[in-house]
Design a protein around this motif. Sequence first.
Motif, PDB file in Angstrom:
ATOM      1  N   SER A 140       0.739  -1.171  -0.026  1.00 40.91           N
ATOM      2  CA  SER A 140       0.110  -0.032  -0.050  1.00 40.91           C
ATOM      3  C   SER A 140       0.712   1.391  -0.015  1.00 40.91           C
ATOM      4  O   SER A 140       1.933   1.110   0.388  1.00 40.91           O
ATOM      5  CB  SER A 140      -0.934   0.146   1.226  1.00 40.91           C
ATOM      6  N   GLU A 141       0.180   2.213  -0.338  1.00 47.82           N
ATOM      7  CA  GLU A 141       0.827   3.639  -0.153  1.00 47.82           C
ATOM      8  C   GLU A 141       1.670   3.958   1.106  1.00 47.82           C
ATOM      9  O   GLU A 141       2.643   4.499   1.215  1.00 47.82           O
ATOM     10  CB  GLU A 141      -0.097   4.779  -0.427  1.00 47.82           C
ATOM     11  N   ASP A 142       0.671   3.710   2.019  1.00 42.65           N
ATOM     12  CA  ASP A 142       1.229   3.840   3.529  1.00 42.65           C
ATOM     13  C   ASP A 142       2.499   3.059   3.913  1.00 42.65           C
ATOM     14  O   ASP A 142       3.337   3.501   4.582  1.00 42.65           O
ATOM     15  CB  ASP A 142       0.210   3.811   4.558  1.00 42.65           C
ATOM     16  N   LEU A 144       4.623   1.534   1.618  1.00 35.80           N
ATOM     17  CA  LEU A 144       5.659   2.151   0.960  1.00 35.80           C
ATOM     18  C   LEU A 144       6.499   3.359   1.630  1.00 35.80           C
ATOM     19  O   LEU A 144       7.911   3.332   1.570  1.00 35.80           O
ATOM     20  CB  LEU A 144       5.366   2.735  -0.582  1.00 35.80           C
ATOM     21  N   LYS A 152       5.097   9.573   0.117  1.00 36.81           N
ATOM     22  CA  LYS A 152       3.665   9.539  -0.355  1.00 36.81           C
ATOM     23  C   LYS A 152       3.178  10.435  -1.704  1.00 36.81           C
ATOM     24  O   LYS A 152       2.748  10.427  -2.292  1.00 36.81           O
ATOM     25  CB  LYS A 152       2.701  10.111   0.725  1.00 36.81           C
ATOM     26  N   TYR A 155       4.623   8.621  -4.461  1.00 39.74           N
ATOM     27  CA  TYR A 155       3.558   7.727  -4.934  1.00 39.74           C
ATOM     28  C   TYR A 155       2.611   8.112  -5.792  1.00 39.74           C
ATOM     29  O   TYR A 155       2.200   7.501  -6.627  1.00 39.74           O
ATOM     30  CB  TYR A 155       2.961   6.886  -3.729  1.00 39.74           C
ATOM     31  N   GLN A 156       2.067   9.294  -5.326  1.00 47.05           N
ATOM     32  CA  GLN A 156       1.015  10.246  -6.243  1.00 47.05           C
ATOM     33  C   GLN A 156       1.690  10.460  -7.407  1.00 47.05           C
ATOM     34  O   GLN A 156       0.897  10.295  -8.645  1.00 47.05           O
ATOM     35  CB  GLN A 156       0.547  11.379  -5.383  1.00 47.05           C
ATOM     36  N   LYS A 159       1.728   7.335  -9.381  1.00 47.41           N
ATOM     37  CA  LYS A 159       0.286   6.545  -9.771  1.00 47.41           C
ATOM     38  C   LYS A 159      -0.355   7.610 -11.074  1.00 47.41           C
ATOM     39  O   LYS A 159      -0.777   7.026 -12.152  1.00 47.41           O
ATOM     40  CB  LYS A 159      -0.590   6.923  -8.482  1.00 47.41           C
TER      41      LYS A 159
END
Length: 227
Positions: A140-142, A144, A152, A155-156, A159
């Motif tokens: 998950s993002e959290d 990672l 984060k 990650y965005q 994505k």
Amino acid sequence: MQLIYQGKTKDVYDLGNHTFLLKFKDDVTGENGVFDPGANTVGLTIEGAGKSGLKMTKFFYERLNSLNIPTHFIAADLDEVTMTVKEAEVLGKGLEVICRYKAVGSFFRRYAAYAQEAQALDALVEVTIKDDERGDPVISEDTLAELGILSKELYQELKALTRKICGIVKEELAKKGLELYDIKLEFGYDKTNKQIMLIDEISGGNMRVYKDGVYITPLALEKEFLA
């Protein structure tokens, strides 16, 4: 030219000056002799698979580069079945990013209690760790961020870039009456400027594509798409 890595579907050679050569093989991922783009083992060897994968990869990378989307692609040699790329630093110890438009494969197996097979998904993005021993678990993002693999914010960015790239691939396939169900991408940092960029291949070997509801195998996909 120094061989530095032998992978499942490609060998990697160091050309110096922050460039590498990828030699495509005829091995494809799968289990029990059945092709599966999500598998973490080589399942079978298909004659011509390497060149077929490179043809599609060359097409998509040239398209992405023309749109100024960051990639590692420099050039491809179809006769030698090789691709010259920029040096990249992997994310963590290696991540795979999957964009899903239909609930099939491992996604459906995991969530069959909640999903109908082949139901529509809204460019759903999942990240998995490249870890054969543990079956490439989803992360998950959290998690990672907590483990220091990817912030984060990054990650965005990853994505958004994934959805943009996959949208382009989906549109190009649709022009030939082909429907993208899911696709697996890899990203890395450009060694020269630390920018996130697309790496590895973009071919039938890392996507599921259907025509009129019927699955198209990787070699058949290349012939249908580039005809």
